[in-house]
Design an enzyme around this catalytic site. Structure first.
Site, PDB file in Angstrom:
ATOM      1  N   GLU A  62       0.808  -1.228   0.000  1.00 52.41           N
ATOM      2  CA  GLU A  62       0.000   0.000   0.000  1.00 52.41           C
ATOM      3  C   GLU A  62       0.837   1.272   0.000  1.00 52.41           C
ATOM      4  OE1 GLU A  62      -0.781  -2.643   1.813  1.00 52.41           O
ATOM      5  OE2 GLU A  62      -2.899  -3.094   1.462  1.00 52.41           O
ATOM      6  N   HIS A 131     -10.734  -4.444   9.550  1.00 53.09           N
ATOM      7  CA  HIS A 131     -11.462  -4.249   8.288  1.00 53.09           C
ATOM      8  C   HIS A 131     -12.749  -3.468   8.505  1.00 53.09           C
ATOM      9  CE1 HIS A 131      -8.815  -7.624   7.298  1.00 53.09           C
ATOM     10  NE2 HIS A 131      -9.010  -7.365   6.021  1.00 53.09           N
TER      11      HIS A 131
END
Lengths: 329, 317
Positions: A62, A131
């Protein structure tokens, strides 16, 4: 163009990406699994239509992918990066906060970073602490970033297109719980009117409820129940958290004299605190009661069904706050 | 090498040397402030690498950036004015030493974060691949960056996507105050590059000729679309990590040893020996560099202070 009636939030995102890629060859899409449509199909069909040189699958890196997109944006491309979950933006904060957000300013205006980062956030389905977070307040704290949080299908598409056309790095936050929702009717939404403007979703006279993301629909449900007991709340969706359309929020509170801020993020250090601070300065003389905040408890997001339900604020949390604001227990 | 090339390379090295010495002097006299990282001792790397680059090639630097900016064609006046926080500096006084940006000469940005510009360079290389075939991106970083995740991730992606990129590691043996032997068992950036199938070489970074020889094929490879390379230059910073660093972590003898390997003196000796330069020409090149730097100091000194309300302007495009 405005999505047709029956279009889901997710389809609206997909259409917006496609339309912007058609309109501008400098729009590139990058991220994990984007060439195969992403986890829920937000990028479905794009690689087939535009080729894998413009819809680029990346390794799970990322930080470097966001930095790479910033470097491409500096040269004039308009990358749209998908960070699958906002929880993983933590891995890219050096690139985003130290470089992407600051290069415009640090360079004395010589550089610009037309970058969009799409990212899923919010609680649903027991996905647990890595998440499910709502980290918008961290990002809205950074000068140079814009933070957008749509709440309806039509607006998701329009706001995303506006974000892609913007010459600044924009965090575009998509609540997973909204992905399969549809608007009651197709709403004509112009791209220009969305970024940086709030919207009154339901007019009312008694209390203003400023709600973000999925909490907008929660607030609208609360409004139905309260209306049955004669309390009319005005639901306002800021849509963009940075820059903030304080004027629309303040106008509402001047009318109602009372306000509740509702978001899914934990209350402590949440964007609600900033809204309260800015509103009380703008409308202090009009306030009949302290501005209250509704949000999650100061805890990581739990995974189990019952604990998760206890974590997320619901319409009852909003109703309780509204009643408290009105001096009714 | 012809006489003109030798003179041009020496000119760049003297300009960097003179600039950094002036910065050190002005810092000591409190005329400029901030956190300054000088590149005295590392001039050959900047001069050699940039001698293969055009204005349109895109360069990213580390926190030790002044020399890279000058070698890429940056204006010493606007660079020094930026260090002095003046409105006529490259960034209007908003960037400072570690955030120099001079895109008009293809010097994109430096960074205060070790390894921070490596991913950015990948993105600019992607742009070159997509829009400007034949143009390349180059990124300088130090040995300290070898232990950053961004470096490893970037090697992987650059290799996988065959990006037109040159990685240049200025391995000066220290990550801030810590010798390389104390922070990794993998002491060569080229070892990392090789793992990712990136062509790589480690050379004596104080030998300008060796750097030229290593960089030329790497640049050609990137330009022709064959993918990235990594050139590692073993060098040494003659000043501390930052200006004012008492450098207690290293022995004076080490400094003396490296002084005998001074890249500028070595190149001068070689060029004179090769008949490309004589003492008079050497003196003239050095004097011209020093005079440019004096003019830069005047430019910075006389530059206007930014308006106070510029502080909150220009955050967004």
């Amino acid at each position: 163009m405005t999505p047709a009636a029956g279009t889901t939030f997710l389809q609206s995102i997909n259409q917006a990406l496609r339309e912007e890629m058609l309109a501008d060859p400098d729009v590139y899409v990058l991220g994990e699994d984007v060439a195969v449509g992403g986890p829920y199909g937000a990028t479905r069909g794009l690689a087939e239509e535009f080729g894998e040189h413009r819809v680029i699958n990346t390794p799970i890196s990322e930080g470097t992918v966001v930095g790479l997109a910033i470097g491409a944006a500096l040269q004039g491309l308009r990358p749209v990066v998908e960070i699958m979950f906002v929880d993983f933006i933590t891995l890219a904060l050096d690139q985003l906060v130290n470089h992407g957000a600051k290069l415009r300013y640090m360079s004395g205006g010589q550089l610009k970073v037309p970058l969009t980062i799409r990212t899923m956030f919010g609680v649903s389905g027991g996905w647990g602490a890595h998440h499910s977070q709502s980290l918008e307040a961290w990002l809205a704290h950074v000068p140079g970033l814009k933070v957008v949080m749509p709440s309806t299908a039509c607006e998701a598409g329009a706001l995303l297109r506006a974000a892609i056309r913007d010459d600044n790095p924009v965090l575009f936050m998509e609540h997973r719980g909204l992905y399969w929702t549809k608007d009651d009717q197709a709403e004509p939404t112009t791209i220009e009117s969305t970024l940086g403007t709030a919207r009154v979703r339901r007019p009312g006279r008694d209390v203003t409820v400023v709600a973000t993301g999925r909490m907008v629909s929660t607030a609208l449900r609360a409004a139905e129940r309260l209306s049955a007991e004669g309390v009319e709340i005005e639901v306002v969706d800021p849509r963009t958290l940075s820059p903030l359309d304080l004027d629309t929020l303040a106008a509402s509170v001047r009318k109602t004299g009372r306000a509740v801020i509702a978001h899914e993020a934990v209350v402590q250090g949440g964007i609600g605190g900033e809204l309260v601070a800015q509103l009380q300065l703008a409308v202090f003389d009009y306030l009949e009661a302290p501005i209250l905040r509704v949000g999650a408890p100061f805890a990581p997001v739990p995974a189990g069904e019952q604990l998760e339900a206890a974590f997320v604020p619901d319409e009852h949390s909003i109703i309780a706050a509204v009643r408290s604001c009105l001096g009714r227990a | 090498m012809d006489k003109q090339t030798a003179a041009s390379l020496l000119d760049t090295m003297y300009l960097i040397r003179a600039f950094e010495e002036k910065v050190s002097e002005l810092y000591a006299k409190l005329e400029i402030r901030g956190l300054l990282h000088l590149g005295i001792g590392q001039e050959a790397v900047a001069a050699a690498v940039c001698s293969f680059l055009d204005r349109d090639d895109l360069l990213y630097s580390s926190h030790r950036a002044h020399g890279h900016c000058l070698a890429k064609g940056g204006d010493p006046r606007r660079l020094l004015a930026e260090l002095a926080g003046k409105a006529n500096g490259y960034c209007g006084g908003k960037g400072g030493s570690m955030h120099i940006s001079a895109p008009e000469v293809g010097f994109m940005t430096a960074t205060g974060v070790v390894g921070g510009t490596i991913p950015l360079a990948l993105g600019s290389a992607l742009f070159c691949r997509e829009r400007r075939p034949g143009r390349i991106a180059v990124v300088f970083f130090g040995d300290g960056a070898m232990n950053m995740g961004a470096f490893q991730e970037s090697l992987n992606i650059a290799s996988l996507w065959k990006l037109p990129l040159l990685f240049v590691c200025e391995n000066n043996g220290y990550a801030e105050f810590t010798p390389i032997s104390a922070h990794t068992l993998v002491e060569r950036a080229s070892e990392h590059a090789a793992v990712y199938h990136i062509p790589t070489v480690t050379v004596d970074g104080n030998d300008l000729l060796a750097v030229l020889q290593a960089v030329e094929p790497a640049v050609a490879r990137a330009r022709s679309g064959d993918g990235p390379s990594l050139v590692e230059c073993l060098t040494y910073r003659m000043r501390g990590h930052y200006e004012g660093d008492p450098s207690k972590y290293r022995e004076l003898s080490e400094l003396q040893e490296w002084k005998s390997k001074d890249p500028v003196a070595r190149f001068v000796a070689w060029a004179i020996d090769a008949g490309l330069l004589d003492e008079t020409e050497r003196d003239a090149i050095e004097a011209a560099a020093r005079s440019k730097v004096e003019a830069a100091a005047d430019f910075a000194r006389e530059g206007p202070v930014p308006e106070r309300d510029a502080v909150s302007r220009g955050v967004y495009a």
